[in-house]
Scaffold this motif. Sequence first.
Motif, PDB file in Angstrom:
ATOM      1  N   GLY A 173      -9.334  -7.556   3.658  1.00 19.79           N
ATOM      2  CA  GLY A 173      -9.163  -6.283   2.964  1.00 19.79           C
ATOM      3  C   GLY A 173      -8.470  -6.439   1.621  1.00 19.79           C
ATOM      4  O   GLY A 173      -8.329  -5.459   0.889  1.00 19.79           O
TER       5      GLY A 173
ATOM      6  N   VAL B 176      -5.463  -6.836   1.022  1.00 19.86           N
ATOM      7  CA  VAL B 176      -4.118  -6.251   0.960  1.00 19.86           C
ATOM      8  C   VAL B 176      -3.105  -7.344   0.636  1.00 19.86           C
ATOM      9  O   VAL B 176      -2.235  -7.190  -0.206  1.00 19.86           O
ATOM     10  N   VAL B 177      -3.236  -8.461   1.344  1.00 15.79           N
ATOM     11  CA  VAL B 177      -2.307  -9.573   1.155  1.00 15.79           C
ATOM     12  C   VAL B 177      -3.095 -10.770   0.634  1.00 15.79           C
ATOM     13  O   VAL B 177      -4.011 -11.242   1.311  1.00 15.79           O
TER      14      VAL B 177
ATOM     15  N   GLU C  45      -1.665   5.047   9.549  1.00 18.71           N
ATOM     16  CA  GLU C  45      -3.066   4.722   9.257  1.00 18.71           C
ATOM     17  C   GLU C  45      -3.372   3.237   9.369  1.00 18.71           C
ATOM     18  O   GLU C  45      -4.525   2.845   9.437  1.00 18.71           O
ATOM     19  N   LEU C  46      -2.329   2.428   9.329  1.00 20.48           N
ATOM     20  CA  LEU C  46      -2.542   0.974   9.345  1.00 20.48           C
ATOM     21  C   LEU C  46      -2.689   0.489  10.787  1.00 20.48           C
ATOM     22  O   LEU C  46      -1.714   0.476  11.548  1.00 20.48           O
ATOM     23  N   ASP C  47      -3.918   0.108  11.145  1.00 21.25           N
ATOM     24  CA  ASP C  47      -4.150  -0.387  12.499  1.00 21.25           C
ATOM     25  C   ASP C  47      -3.600  -1.809  12.633  1.00 21.25           C
ATOM     26  O   ASP C  47      -3.655  -2.590  11.686  1.00 21.25           O
TER      27      ASP C  47
ATOM     28  N   PHE D  99      -6.098  -4.498  11.723  1.00 25.16           N
ATOM     29  CA  PHE D  99      -6.779  -4.479  10.416  1.00 25.16           C
ATOM     30  C   PHE D  99      -6.611  -5.822   9.727  1.00 25.16           C
ATOM     31  O   PHE D  99      -5.497  -6.370   9.655  1.00 25.16           O
TER      32      PHE D  99
ATOM     33  N   MET E  65       0.838  -1.205   0.000  1.00 23.63           N
ATOM     34  CA  MET E  65       0.000   0.000   0.000  1.00 23.63           C
ATOM     35  C   MET E  65       0.875   1.258   0.000  1.00 23.63           C
ATOM     36  O   MET E  65       0.864   2.028   0.959  1.00 23.63           O
TER      37      MET E  65
ATOM     38  N   ASP F  64       0.641   4.041  -1.115  1.00 26.53           N
ATOM     39  CA  ASP F  64      -0.015   5.349  -0.996  1.00 26.53           C
ATOM     40  C   ASP F  64      -0.525   5.627   0.420  1.00 26.53           C
ATOM     41  O   ASP F  64      -1.147   6.643   0.676  1.00 26.53           O
ATOM     42  N   VAL F  65      -0.261   4.710   1.344  1.00 27.19           N
ATOM     43  CA  VAL F  65      -0.808   4.827   2.695  1.00 27.19           C
ATOM     44  C   VAL F  65       0.334   5.115   3.667  1.00 27.19           C
ATOM     45  O   VAL F  65       1.452   4.630   3.484  1.00 27.19           O
ATOM     46  N   SER F  66       0.073   5.946   4.699  1.00 27.91           N
ATOM     47  CA  SER F  66       1.122   6.185   5.695  1.00 27.91           C
ATOM     48  C   SER F  66       1.013   5.123   6.792  1.00 27.91           C
ATOM     49  O   SER F  66      -0.075   4.606   7.078  1.00 27.91           O
TER      50      SER F  66
END
Lengths: 87, 508
Positions: A34, A36-37, A24-26, A29, A17, A19-21
């Motif tokens: 999601g 993501v993986v 922001e990633l809990d 999560f 990700m 584009d994400v800081s």
Amino acid sequence: MDETTAKIKQFIVDEFMPDVSVDELDSDFDLLTGGVVDSLGLLQVVAWLETEFDVGVDDSQLGPESFRTVDAIKTFVDEARGTANAG
Amino acid sequence: MTEPFFDHFAAQANSQPDAPALIWEGEAISYGELAEMAASAHAEIEASSLPEDSPVGIRARKSPEAIALILACLQAQRPFLLPSVELAPETLGKLFAQAGVSRVLEPHGPRSESASLRAIEETPSEDDELSQWPPAGGGEDISFMLTTSGSTGLPKVVPLPAGAVDRFTDWAASQFDIRPGTVVANYAPLNFDLCLLDIWTTLKHGGCVALVDQDRATNGGYLADLITANEVNVLQAVPMLYRLLIDVTREDGRNFPSVKHAITTGDKIPATSLEALPVLFPNGRFYNIYGCTETNDSLIHEFQGLADGQVPTNVPVGQPLPGVRTLIRTEAGEFLDGTGTGELLVWTPFQTRGYLNAALNADRFATHPEAGNGETTYYHSGDVVRRHDDGSLTLEGRADFYVKVRGVRVSTQVVEQAIQEHPDVIEVAVVAVPDELAGKRLHAVLRREPDSKLNSLVLRKHCAERLARTEMPSTIEIVTEPLPKTSTGKIDRKLVLARLEEVTHANG
């Protein structure tokens, strides 16, 4: 945030990700739900864990549940290191 | 036998010669003037001794001269093929040959001189063996021949019987109150089926057509000015037009009180656009129309309560137009009685009898028995719809938008719909990228609102509540530039995919 969690988050964000800081990633999560993986992403995560934390990942341990969240990955790393130290 | 289309137009020219028929580049052309231009073009067609009953081709961008030329063909009751001028010359040549046209006509000259026409030198009639003319069922009553958008291969030629055009233009006039004094904007290019409403319904029923110049069709300021200056009452366009108007009026705060009917068609309109329509058109009624070139408009949905925030995220395709019949066929090939999903089959009083190339009909047109007795030839739309408890239909996606991801059937349009529901998303395209392991993996490109902080994590959280795991895009790309569009204003997913593959190759 402990060092292991920070490293894991940084890796997930950099790899999946950009584009994400990191903030922001809990830690709880759901990375799988999601999207993501995915299953290929899991292999990347495992390969990274092996080099970064010098842990051996047993095939039998390679269930997706161990990698569902940042917290879960951290727990996995802690346990794997604990096992290595004890052995 | 109904009265020919041209006679209706001629009657308007007689009864109100000074009323404006067209607005072009800010200038009005009266019914009298347009009738003269048409008469002069008609005289040239008659003088050019074309073989009897053979179609002609028309190669024309939108202009008053082009409209006069079409009127002349209608007066001569000569079938004409009207393809997109954007097509490659070779493709155009093949289409004209297939339609067996004896001459390709092109309007020319400024209006002040004459509305004369020019036959193009290279007539394609040597390719006689390619000609499919006349269509099954005969060519005597054919007027317009339009083409499909031709996303794959040669566009298909769709011959429309004069009676079909006649019935459609009467329906459209009564539905949208088009009569002398009504101003209808024409946004689509001249070769589009949408013109049967914007241009041809209006000229038949004595209204005035405000023509959008094709070269400025993406200029929001120009479009807003055209609607304001001409006090447009009826507006029909793809969702892109509404998005352009929303963007341009956000800056200057104006709205369009003259518009009474605003119709969106051709693509799914995003909720973010829908909710802005009542502000844009304070006196408007709002519709979604479902149709295609083969059947013309088939279903209509009028939005209720948009101003009160009743914005459906999944736009209903609507109710059948008067006389229209529909069937829903499941994947198992059975007709659906209750709720469920399947391909939409349509029969309309406005439809073609089949493609000019009858060999293409097998996949698309099929005869099914009616409950009472007899049988009807339905068009197989290729659109998958869902019928809900209350009988309403919503679009699930194109049958050909379904892809297999890790062996599971996924509709990229369902994924697009879920992403589009996020309030910061302006537009989105989801494409299936070939993947050695997964077969296909989904890639989403979306354009966010300029001041939004939307990122892939926020969007994944949003999607996780709406989509199955297999429907979740593998990769998400967030941009602030408009996505590439086709000439019809739809998102060009093929180009999105092609660009993506280019990048992948460059990186690999």
